[in-house]
Write an enzyme that holds these catalytic residues in place. Structure first.
Site, PDB file in Angstrom:
ATOM      1  N   ILE A  30      51.977  40.704  42.947  1.00 49.47           N
ATOM      2  CA  ILE A  30      51.122  41.189  41.850  1.00 49.47           C
ATOM      3  C   ILE A  30      51.979  41.606  40.648  1.00 49.47           C
ATOM      4  CG2 ILE A  30      49.539  43.056  41.209  1.00 49.47           C
ATOM      5  CD1 ILE A  30      48.560  42.984  44.204  1.00 49.47           C
TER       6      ILE A  30
ATOM      7  N   ASP B  44      67.166  50.536  42.704  1.00 49.85           N
ATOM      8  CA  ASP B  44      66.391  50.994  43.854  1.00 49.85           C
ATOM      9  C   ASP B  44      65.556  52.198  43.440  1.00 49.85           C
ATOM     10  OD1 ASP B  44      65.383  51.964  46.221  1.00 49.85           O
ATOM     11  OD2 ASP B  44      67.286  51.857  47.321  1.00 49.85           O
TER      12      ASP B  44
ATOM     13  N   ASN C 143      53.954  49.690  40.069  1.00 48.25           N
ATOM     14  CA  ASN C 143      53.419  48.664  40.964  1.00 48.25           C
ATOM     15  C   ASN C 143      54.149  48.580  42.310  1.00 48.25           C
ATOM     16  OD1 ASN C 143      52.156  45.801  41.533  1.00 48.25           O
ATOM     17  ND2 ASN C 143      54.384  45.505  41.606  1.00 48.25           N
TER      18      ASN C 143
ATOM     19  N   ARG D 247      57.888  60.740  35.101  1.00 51.58           N
ATOM     20  CA  ARG D 247      58.646  61.867  34.536  1.00 51.58           C
ATOM     21  C   ARG D 247      59.676  61.382  33.517  1.00 51.58           C
ATOM     22  NH1 ARG D 247      62.684  64.837  38.427  1.00 51.58           N
ATOM     23  NH2 ARG D 247      63.960  63.139  37.614  1.00 51.58           N
TER      24      ARG D 247
ATOM     25  N   TYR E 205      51.014  54.354  54.239  1.00 49.75           N
ATOM     26  CA  TYR E 205      50.873  53.688  52.932  1.00 49.75           C
ATOM     27  C   TYR E 205      49.622  54.190  52.203  1.00 49.75           C
ATOM     28  CZ  TYR E 205      49.169  49.782  49.991  1.00 49.75           C
ATOM     29  OH  TYR E 205      48.643  49.013  48.989  1.00 49.75           O
TER      30      TYR E 205
ATOM     31  N   LYS F 159      49.312  56.282  48.743  1.00 50.01           N
ATOM     32  CA  LYS F 159      48.540  55.741  47.609  1.00 50.01           C
ATOM     33  C   LYS F 159      47.480  56.716  47.130  1.00 50.01           C
ATOM     34  CE  LYS F 159      50.011  51.592  46.501  1.00 50.01           C
ATOM     35  NZ  LYS F 159      50.344  51.213  45.124  1.00 50.01           N
TER      36      LYS F 159
ATOM     37  N   ILE G 162      44.684  41.365  48.336  1.00 55.85           N
ATOM     38  CA  ILE G 162      45.214  40.326  47.451  1.00 55.85           C
ATOM     39  C   ILE G 162      46.216  39.504  48.267  1.00 55.85           C
ATOM     40  CG2 ILE G 162      46.391  39.850  45.265  1.00 55.85           C
ATOM     41  CD1 ILE G 162      43.826  41.479  44.829  1.00 55.85           C
TER      42      ILE G 162
END
Ligand SMILES: NC(=O)c1ccc[n+]([C@@H]2O[C@H](COP(=O)([O-])OP(=O)(O)OC[C@H]3O[C@@H](n4cnc5c(N)ncnc54)[C@H](O)[C@@H]3O)[C@@H](O)[C@H]2O)c1
Length: 267
Positions: free
Chosen positions: A23, A68, A95, A128, A159, A163, A192
């Site tokens: 994505i 990273d 993302n 930030r 996960y 989120k 997706i």
């Protein structure tokens, strides 16, 4: 630039995390075709360089930053490098993610902490670091990629929990920094078809086919479905949207699709 170019984001500087594939890559490519100048932050140097080469071949203005997101000093140094290279940052798209575990009972502390570090904490660090420049200019746009898993129990526990934090972070940023000209929204994708599904597709090659009945629109999503929503939120067309969740899920969250027929006795 090829003829698909649109001018919606002309001159905007957009940072996309985890855009080496999936994505994120689609967002970076679509934004570049819409005139944005794009910075890609990615841990995998191979996908990063392949994506940058591809976007450049389309005439896009893009720089790749191997880094990273799990390392605070990497995030600080990279955001500073992007601001120096491009002069400013107008849009941040959080993302990147890692997808670690299915079941809390089998989640080690290490897996849990990695989920939170990449999927949630990295988003906080990027926000930030971009905020001071955005506040100084009185304008900025942050787009967090959330998930339907943050709205309903659909598995992938650590996960999904990470989120849910991303969804809450959108509201914090939108309300706290709105008066300084900052917008922040969450895009909420359903399933997706990307490489993130590879291990599940290896276990069940029909996984996307099997998921179809839950999607009223009859298919799982494509990266393009999400990129279009991100482009809309990045553009002035959405200038009065902030703190919102833009659900792009083929109708999944509207209701448990097969249930109403049983309720009505029509199945
Ligand atoms: N694919 C889906 O079904 C789906 C559904 C809902 C939401 N989403 C969300 O969409 C976004 C993209 O998903 P995707 O399917 O394209 O995932 P993906 O796994 O294909 O891509 C994630 C990218 O993030 C990068 N990344 C991971 N750790 C990193 C780190 N430490 N530093 C820098 N980069 C790192 C990866 O290398 C990869 O390129 C994610 O936020 C995901 O949660 C995806």
């Amino acid at each position: 630039m090829n003829q698909q170019k649109r001018d919606d984001l002309s001159g905007q500087v957009m940072v996309v995390t985890g855009a080496g594939r999936g994505i994120g890559r689609e967002i970076a490519e679509s934004a570049a075709l819409a005139g944005a100048r794009v910075a890609i932050l990615e841990v995998d140097p191979n996908t990063l360089s392949e994506t940058v080469t591809h976007i450049k071949s389309l005439g896009g203005d893009v720089i790749g930053y191997p880094m990273d997101l799990g390392v605070e000093k990497d995030v600080i140094a990279t955001i500073a490098a992007v601001a120096k290279d491009f002069g400013r940052i107008d849009v941040l798209v959080n993302n990147a993610m890692v997808h670690e575990s299915e079941d809390l009972l089998h989640t080690t502390l290490e897996m849990w902490e990695r989920s939170l570090r990449i999927t949630l904490t990295a988003g906080f660090l990027c926000i930030r670091e971009v905020l001071p420049g955005m506040i100084a200019r009185g304008a900025g746009n942050i787009i967090n990629i959330g998930t339907v898993n943050a709205k309903a129990m659909l598995g992938s526990d650590s996960y999904s929990i990470a989120k849910a934090g991303i969804h809450a972070m959108t509201r914090s940023v939108a309300v706290r920094y709105g008066p300084q000209g900052i917008r922040c929204n969450t895009v909420v994708p359903g399933t997706i078809a990307t490489s993130a599904w590879q291990s599940r597709a290896d276990r069940n090659p029909k996984v996307f086919e099997d998921l179809k009945p839950w999607y009223p629109l009859g298919r799982v999503g494509r990266p393009k479905d999400i990129a279009e929503a991100v482009l809309f939120l990045a553009s002035d067309k959405s200038e009065w949207m902030s703190g919102s969740e833009l659900v792009v899920d083929g109708g999944l969250l509207a209701g448990p699709a097969p249930m109403f027929r049983t309720v009505e006795g029509s199945d």
